[in-house]
Design an enzyme around this catalytic site. Structure first.
Site, PDB file in Angstrom:
ATOM      1  N   TYR A  55       0.845  -1.192   0.000  1.00  0.00           N
ATOM      2  CA  TYR A  55       0.000   0.000   0.000  1.00  0.00           C
ATOM      3  C   TYR A  55       0.882   1.244   0.000  1.00  0.00           C
ATOM      4  CZ  TYR A  55      -3.870  -3.116   1.355  1.00  0.00           C
ATOM      5  OH  TYR A  55      -4.813  -4.120   1.418  1.00  0.00           O
ATOM      6  N   HIS A 121      -0.894 -12.187   0.765  1.00  0.00           N
ATOM      7  CA  HIS A 121      -1.815 -11.295   0.060  1.00  0.00           C
ATOM      8  C   HIS A 121      -2.481 -11.976  -1.134  1.00  0.00           C
ATOM      9  CE1 HIS A 121      -2.262  -6.652  -0.454  1.00  0.00           C
ATOM     10  NE2 HIS A 121      -3.414  -7.269  -0.580  1.00  0.00           N
ATOM     11  N   PRO A 201     -16.434  -3.711   2.320  1.00  0.00           N
ATOM     12  CA  PRO A 201     -17.790  -4.094   2.717  1.00  0.00           C
ATOM     13  C   PRO A 201     -18.851  -3.063   2.349  1.00  0.00           C
ATOM     14  CG  PRO A 201     -16.597  -3.269   4.611  1.00  0.00           C
ATOM     15  CD  PRO A 201     -15.603  -3.342   3.488  1.00  0.00           C
ATOM     16  N   ARG A 204     -16.503  -0.722  -2.351  1.00  0.00           N
ATOM     17  CA  ARG A 204     -15.579   0.295  -2.868  1.00  0.00           C
ATOM     18  C   ARG A 204     -16.234   1.673  -2.934  1.00  0.00           C
ATOM     19  NH1 ARG A 204     -11.040  -2.428  -4.364  1.00  0.00           N
ATOM     20  NH2 ARG A 204     -11.278  -4.643  -4.792  1.00  0.00           N
ATOM     21  N   GLY A 205     -17.040   1.931  -1.893  1.00  0.00           N
ATOM     22  CA  GLY A 205     -17.704   3.226  -1.776  1.00  0.00           C
ATOM     23  C   GLY A 205     -19.057   3.296  -2.445  1.00  0.00           C
ATOM     24  N   GLY A 210     -21.169   6.727  -2.493  1.00  0.00           N
ATOM     25  CA  GLY A 210     -20.007   7.589  -2.685  1.00  0.00           C
ATOM     26  C   GLY A 210     -19.559   7.754  -4.117  1.00  0.00           C
TER      27      GLY A 210
END
Length: 329
Positions: A55, A121, A201, A204-205, A210
């Site tokens: 990240y 990952h 959850p 992704r907005g 969003g």
């Protein structure tokens, strides 16, 4: 807030995914703002923080290490390794020697001597899962990690891994908008005593209302590469969001709170880690975490948004080939 557990350690049902403070969704917050947000999270009661070495190519781990110095005992800390990025090339390396190198680098950035949960990952198809898990078990014995997690892997892979060493957590995308875990992984986790950690959850907005116009997403926003946000699929998906928001309004919760409650209703072994770069959203996500979604409302959502009604797969074909999760036909 309701407590659940990871590796028999109690954690709040809603944790914090930290990725968007360093990468992924366009414009990043300033370091000062991100530091304030992380400390505000602990002050609000968040006690499960999730990061990864890729990240921001180490930025996120470094940020957490610096921002929360002196508060390490207040939260359960998870990080990940395995994805390797070299320029435009992206690969996976879960060989034992890389696992050992990556944990030492992560601990240095995080300014701690251990993490509570360490994930692979992605699955490395060139290395037997048992070999990678065995190397991670060595890290437990050395005190560098508290438990082992897998990310974006199948129920079959989870069962193979668990024969080598107990797997504390499986992290995969899950919301009304992404239902693949319901094929097999949710049940496998319950069977094996593995906590299911739902990332994205609130879709992704999307299910936080969003994303009004997917065409307005910036070039650096990873959602631009996802089929559900393209010009062909977005209008139909946006109509689903509008109907979802109407249900939230009827129940007097925000769309994000409704999506989180739906996810948490799927089993006592499920926890959620919504990510955000907004303090207001941080506060919103935890404000109604004890609210239980009525069964009738959950059924309405199931009928409205599911693998048949959402338009487009969650990943491109190229990206889908890099993960090990089950897929709907």
């Amino acid at each position: 807030m309701t407590k659940r557990s990871i590796n028999q350690r109690p954690v709040k049902a809603v944790g914090l995914g930290c990725m968007s403070l360093s990468w992924g969704y366009g414009t990043l917050p300033s370091r000062e703002y991100a530091t304030t947000l992380l400390n505000r999270a602990l002050d609000l009661g968040y006690d499960h923080l999730d990061t990864a070495n890729i990240y921001g190519m180490g930025h996120n781990e470094t940020l957490i290490g610096e921002a929360l110095k002196g508060r390490r005992q207040e939260f359960f800390l998870a990080t990940k390794m395995g994805i390797v990025i070299e320029g435009e090339k992206r690969g996976v390396n879960c060989r034992p020697e890389n696992i050992r190198r990556c944990i030492d680098e992560s601990l240095a950035r995080l300014q701690t001597d251990h993490v509570d949960l360490y994930y692979m990952h992605r699955r490395d198809r060139d290395v037997p899962i048992e070999e990678s898990v065995g190397a991670m078990a060595d890290l437990i014995r050395q005190g560098k990690i508290g438990s082992i997690g897998l990310s974006e892997m199948s129920a079959e892979t989870l069962r193979r891994a668990a024969k080598e060493h107990p797997i504390a957590a499986m992290q995969t995308e899950y919301s009304p908008w992404t239902r693949e875990p319901e094929i097999a992984v949710l049940d496998a986790c319950a069977e094996l005593g593995t906590t299911f950690v739902a990332f994205s959850p609130v879709a992704r907005g999307v299910l936080a209302n969003g994303v009004q116009d997917a065409g307005a997403l910036t070039d650096k926003d990873l959602r631009r590469m996802m089929p559900r946000f393209n010009l062909e699929n977005w209008p139909a998906n946006r109509a689903l969001v509008d109907a979802f928001c109407e249900i939230a309004s009827e129940l007097e919760v925000t769309p994000a709170q409704l999506s989180l409650a739906w996810v948490l209703s799927r089993g006592e072994h499920v926890v959620a880690i919504p990510g955000t770069a907004s303090i207001a959203h941080l506060e919103e996500n935890i404000a109604r975490a004890d609210w239980t979604i009525p069964a009738e409302a959950a059924a309405r959502i199931d009928a409205l948004i599911n693998e048949r009604t959402v338009h487009g797969p969650r990943y491109s074909e190229a990206m889908q080939r890099t993960i090990d999760t089950e897929m709907f036909a």
